[in-house]
Design an enzyme around this catalytic site. Structure first.
Site, PDB file in Angstrom:
ATOM      1  N   HIS A 165     -11.560  44.803  -2.806  1.00  0.00           N
ATOM      2  CA  HIS A 165     -11.495  44.761  -4.227  1.00  0.00           C
ATOM      3  C   HIS A 165     -11.589  45.865  -5.079  1.00  0.00           C
ATOM      4  O   HIS A 165     -12.398  46.176  -5.763  1.00  0.00           O
ATOM      5  CB  HIS A 165     -12.362  43.752  -4.875  1.00  0.00           C
ATOM      6  N   GLU A 219     -10.372  46.237  -8.019  1.00  0.00           N
ATOM      7  CA  GLU A 219     -10.507  45.703  -9.496  1.00  0.00           C
ATOM      8  C   GLU A 219     -11.557  45.634  -9.771  1.00  0.00           C
ATOM      9  O   GLU A 219     -12.170  45.608 -10.886  1.00  0.00           O
ATOM     10  CB  GLU A 219      -9.620  44.687  -9.839  1.00  0.00           C
ATOM     11  N   CYS A 274      -7.776  40.447  -1.261  1.00  0.00           N
ATOM     12  CA  CYS A 274      -8.767  39.739  -0.603  1.00  0.00           C
ATOM     13  C   CYS A 274      -7.830  38.396  -0.351  1.00  0.00           C
ATOM     14  O   CYS A 274      -7.098  38.421   0.671  1.00  0.00           O
ATOM     15  CB  CYS A 274      -9.720  39.243  -1.522  1.00  0.00           C
TER      16      CYS A 274
END
Length: 328
Positions: A273, A275, A184
């Site tokens: 993202h 994660e 990001c």
């Protein structure tokens, strides 16, 4: 292999209010209305340098998500601080925002989120809160095999003191050909450090699950037998406008022209993202409403779309792991 973590004396800090020099979590860049204060009076935390070397820290409670009996992560690591010590390869997380109370409670902070996704037995992982002025020393950098740059509430095109310092560090990491994965904000700041440009997305916020088109010409995907389309969580209002010279565009979407890029064999940026978990994204949507970045009337539709689909988390994990630690 037995493992342990050396914790900080201040593992958890109070969540900062969303005004002034405040911060929230690793939300998308451009999240705050006011610029941060100077590094000497950091509004994100109460210290400047990593305290992971404190020999007598009080251990914090283990986050519930990491204490599940059947968690593979738990079998490998005891999560009790901000340094994962296991020898072998060594990686650093350059955290560019403050952890929210929710993420601290559920995951032990974003460091815990990244470690859970990327860390493997036999590795050392360190945390540097770069938004607070915590950076690896010059003589430490060469000892690392790679770094991960998190998301942020700040603008990658801004000129805050810590952002300028981060740009200098990234230039050095490029010269050393260190593996660097940007997520990001990290994706955008990498582009800037290498000569690209980023700014506000013309189409506005992207919040939810986005289908990303992967380049068929990139060997990074074909070697892993990853599908041509992958879904990923997104929450950002900034984007890469212009790629750095010699950078390779390797993914795009209908919303964002540069979803991923690769620079040489050592740098890769991902706008989404990989994660994130579903609960993290849902919590961030609530935070955006409280900070008046999106309308309350939008939340029901946004959350419904998040709940209706699952991102391709395992494929993204394999991709990130192979980039950081393999020969991609």
């Amino acid at each position: 292999m037995t493992s342990s973590l050396a914790s900080r004396s201040e593992f958890s800090t109070n969540e900062v209010a969303p005004t002034g020099a405040s911060s929230s979590s690793s939300e998308p860049s451009g999240f705050h209305k006011t610029p941060p204060v100077g590094i000497s009076s950091c509004g994100f935390c109460h210290h400047r340098s990593p305290l992971r070397f404190n020999p007598h820290p009080p251990p914090p409670p283990i986050p519930p998500i990491l204490s599940l009996p059947n968690s593979t992560f738990c079998k490998l690591f005891a999560f009790t601080g901000e340094r994962l010590r296991m020898g072998g390869k060594k990686f650093g997380v350059l955290l560019c925002a403050e952890d929210s109370d929710f993420v601290k409670k559920m995951y032990g902070g974003y460091f815990g989120v990244f470690v859970k996704m990327l860390a493997e037995e036999g590795e050392t992982w360190d945390l540097y809160r770069v938004a607070c002025g915590e950076f690896p020393d010059d003589d430490e950098v060469e000892s690392y095999d790679g770094f991960v740059i998190s998301g942020s509430s700040r603008d990658a095109h801004g000129n805050d003191a810590w952002i300028c310092r981060l740009l200098t560090l990234l230039t050095k990491l490029d010269s050393l050909k260190k593996k660097v994965l940007g997520i990001c904000f990290g994706h955008q700041i990498l582009s800037r450090a290498l000569g690209g440009k980023s700014g506000r997305a013309i189409t506005g916020w992207d919040i939810g699950i986005r289908t990303v088109h992967l380049s068929s010409s990139s060997k990074i995907f074909s070697s892993l037998k990853i599908p041509a389309l992958l879904s990923i969580y997104e929450i950002h209002r900034d984007e890469v406008w212009e790629l750095p010279p010699k950078a390779e565009l390797i993914a795009w979407s209908e919303k964002t022209g540069v979803e991923m890029f690769k620079y040489g064999d050592h740098i890769m940026g991902i706008q989404g993202h990989p994660e994130y978990t579903k609960d993290i994204l849902l919590n961030l949507i609530d935070r955006l409403v409280k900070l008046n970045f999106i309308l309350d009337s939008e939340t029901e539709d946004l959350k419904a779309k998040v709940l209706a689909r699952e991102p391709d988390r395992e494929a993204w994990r394999r991709l990130c792991l192979n980039f950081l630690k393999g020969g991609l």
